[in-house]
Design an enzyme around this catalytic site. Structure first.
Site, PDB file in Angstrom:
ATOM      1  N   SER A  31       0.826  -1.215   0.000  1.00  0.00           N
ATOM      2  CA  SER A  31       0.000   0.000   0.000  1.00  0.00           C
ATOM      3  C   SER A  31       0.857   1.261   0.000  1.00  0.00           C
ATOM      4  O   SER A  31       2.063   1.205   0.220  1.00  0.00           O
ATOM      5  CB  SER A  31      -0.914   0.000   1.214  1.00  0.00           C
ATOM      6  OG  SER A  31      -0.170   0.371   2.351  1.00  0.00           O
ATOM      7  N   LYS A  32       0.195   2.378  -0.229  1.00  0.00           N
ATOM      8  CA  LYS A  32       0.890   3.652  -0.246  1.00  0.00           C
ATOM      9  C   LYS A  32       1.588   3.881   1.094  1.00  0.00           C
ATOM     10  O   LYS A  32       2.645   4.465   1.169  1.00  0.00           O
ATOM     11  CB  LYS A  32      -0.111   4.788  -0.475  1.00  0.00           C
ATOM     12  CG  LYS A  32      -0.741   4.754  -1.848  1.00  0.00           C
ATOM     13  CD  LYS A  32      -1.470   6.036  -2.165  1.00  0.00           C
ATOM     14  CE  LYS A  32      -2.024   5.942  -3.588  1.00  0.00           C
ATOM     15  NZ  LYS A  32      -2.480   7.180  -4.144  1.00  0.00           N
ATOM     16  N   ARG A  33       0.947   3.406   2.153  1.00  0.00           N
ATOM     17  CA  ARG A  33       1.513   3.623   3.495  1.00  0.00           C
ATOM     18  C   ARG A  33       2.770   2.802   3.743  1.00  0.00           C
ATOM     19  O   ARG A  33       3.500   3.052   4.686  1.00  0.00           O
ATOM     20  CB  ARG A  33       0.461   3.318   4.568  1.00  0.00           C
ATOM     21  CG  ARG A  33      -0.563   4.427   4.722  1.00  0.00           C
ATOM     22  CD  ARG A  33      -1.673   3.996   5.642  1.00  0.00           C
ATOM     23  NE  ARG A  33      -2.404   2.861   5.078  1.00  0.00           N
ATOM     24  CZ  ARG A  33      -3.341   2.985   4.133  1.00  0.00           C
ATOM     25  NH1 ARG A  33      -3.651   4.161   3.663  1.00  0.00           N
ATOM     26  NH2 ARG A  33      -3.967   1.922   3.666  1.00  0.00           N
TER      27      ARG A  33
END
Ligand code: GLU
Length: 506
Positions: free
Chosen positions: A266-268
């Site tokens: 994910s982006k995180r």
């Protein structure tokens, strides 16, 4: 333009920086288009103004430009199917929603968000799983299917706000063939009556996406797996709008997974796992920087090559492909169904391969802006040649401080193991021996060194580590003869002599 022309689109929403999965989607679209002499279109899907992020569109353009995957049509290029930004196409969507209402495939819904909330809360209380506005519940809601015709007209004419919802059929199998997944079949009883036109007259993603794909003559929809659940609704919209013949072919790409295979990357995950998940650096509004491949020193060719292999392979053991070679080799039927584990080490490996394949001259040019002092290009090329095999990034080529300055520290382990009582004298003699070399070039230095070993009857293993220690301070490194040439005769002799004093003290 022939009717069968391949036309594909990359349709990101500018809600933040483009994740590497998004770049891969763009890349596969590009490769597929170029392979079939088709068009690659960039369409900005910005109908959801609440999620709009300043700078995100520019970031998308910059990322594609850096990767060399330039759109043939898009908001920043000309094209016959524009505008290419959905916010600039706003007025055209409403008519299609009304057309669907008029043909009996959609309806007006007057339920307020409070009323919808209430329904959900009641359902939850009654322990019913997720309440949905669907082909059963719609009959107990406030819409043009349940209210008398004149009341509907009054509500609309008095300016009451409403949405338009798709009228999903009862118990119908919606089937389509996905190029990657094969036949996909969903019973319409498992679908809900999605809003297609919002109260502010803006289309939702589904309507805008389908209308634009149709108007832009998109032949293939190649996008991430997260959109697979939306595809049956899109197929239905094509049918209800009378465009069945023009339904594009779908290809839903596998997810990119975290390195341990546990869930979607994910982006995180950016930086938290120690590697970038974005193509370029991104500065958040809170002043935080997410790192990007470009800014970490990756070559775009390496990044693109690595991305292409995340979920696709050419069917041969070969792994290094330029963009042109990828275009030739790419086929959707070699895209895998299962998720692709992201491997940060493989990303580095790709960069290393591309670094090694560059000539010393090319590398010298890339090094030029990185060194503060004026170093002749020829010397930078020599440094590149010396360091190339040990480097993954351009910056690694400069991890040779000793080529510029005399070492300040000396490897202690080498001192303990190799520095004997006789060492000072041996090094002194080596310096004297080197003093007679007229052309201080690697080959000559090597010959002179060997001569010294012969004369003194000392072994390579005794003298070379000491020589390296005094000139570089290190236990290991590239050829000492090359290093000495680059450092220069006077400096090599100085370092040998002054090093003796320092090391003898340790
Ligand atoms: N706007 C959608 C996105 O952000 C596009 C999905 C599609 O390609 O249909 O990914």
């Amino acid at each position: 333009m022939s009717e069968n022309k391949v036309r594909v689109r990359f349709a990101p929403s500018p809600t933040g920086p483009l994740h590497l999965g998004g770049v891969r989607t763009a890349l596969y679209n590009y490769l597929f288009a170029k392979k079939h002499s088709g068009d690659f279109i960039l369409r900005i899907e910005d109908t959801d103004q609440t999620r709009f992020v300043e700078g995100a569109e520019q970031y998308i353009i910059d990322s594609l430009t850096w990767c060399g995957i330039t759109p043939d049509e898009g908001p920043h290029t000309a094209g016959n199917f524009g505008p290419y930004r959905q916010s600039d196409r706003k007025p055209m969507y409403r008519d299609y929603a009304i057309q669907l209402v008029e043909s009996g495939h959609a309806y007006y819904a007057f339920d307020t968000s409070e009323e919808l909330e209430e329904m959900r809360a009641m359902a939850k209380k009654a322990k019913m799983a997720n309440w949905q506005y669907n082909n059963i519940t719609r009959m107990s809601m406030k819409n043009s299917l349940t209210l008398p015709e004149d009341e509907v007209a009054t509500r609309i004419n008095s300016g009451e706000s409403y949405t338009v919802r798709i009228k999903t059929p009862r118990n119908e199998e919606i089937r389509f063939q996905d190029i990657i997944r094969g036949w996909v079949s969903v019973n319409s009883n498992n679908m809900d009556d999605k809003v297609i036109l919002k109260a502010d007259n803006m289309p939702t993603y589904h309507l805008a996406n389908v209308v634009d794909d149709y108007l832009m003559k998109i032949s293939h929809v190649i996008r991430g797996e997260e959109w697979l659940p939306s595809a049956p609704l899109h197929v239905l919209l094509y049918k209800y709008l009378g465009w069945t013949e023009n339904t594009p072919q779908f290809a839903h790409l596998p997810l990119i997974l975290k390195p341990d295979g546990n869930g979607k990357l994910s982006k995180r995950d950016g930086d938290r796992l120690g590697f970038p998940v974005f193509p370029l650096n991104w500065l958040t509004q809170e002043g935080e920087t997410y790192s990007g491949y470009r800014d970490q020193g990756y070559f775009p060719e390496a990044f693109v090559n690595m991305l292409a292999f995340l979920g696709w392979n050419p069917g041969t053991p070969e792994e290094i492909f330029s963009l042109e070679e990828l275009v030739k080799a790419f086929t959707l039927d070699r895209v895998s169904k299962s998720g692709a584990k992201f491997d940060p080490e493989k990303a580095k490996w790709y960069n290393q391969q591309y670094l090694r394949s560059k000539s010393d001259q090319e590398l010298a040019k890339l090094l030029m802006p990185l060194v503060d002092t004026e170093i002749p290009e020829e010397k930078l090329a020599r440094i590149a040649s010396l360091m190339k095999e040990r480097a993954s990034f351009i910056n690694d080529l400069l991890e040779v401080d000793y080529l510029f300055d005399a070492p300040k520290t000396f490897d202690e382990k080498t001192i303990r193991k190799k520095w004997k009582d006789s060492s000072a004298e041996i090094m002194q003699n080596l310096a004297t021996h080197f003093d007679s070399i007229t052309n201080f070039e690697a080959e000559k230095i090597e010959a002179s060194f060997k001569e010294f070993l012969q004369q003194t009857e000392l072994g390579m293993g005794t003298v070379l580590p000491l020589f390296r220690l005094l000139v570089t301070g290190k236990a290991m490194g590239p050829s000492m003869f090359e290093i000495s040439e680059l450092v220069g005769k006077q400096e090599t002799l100085n370092r040998l002599r002054s090093g003796i004093a320092i090391v003898s003290e340790v």
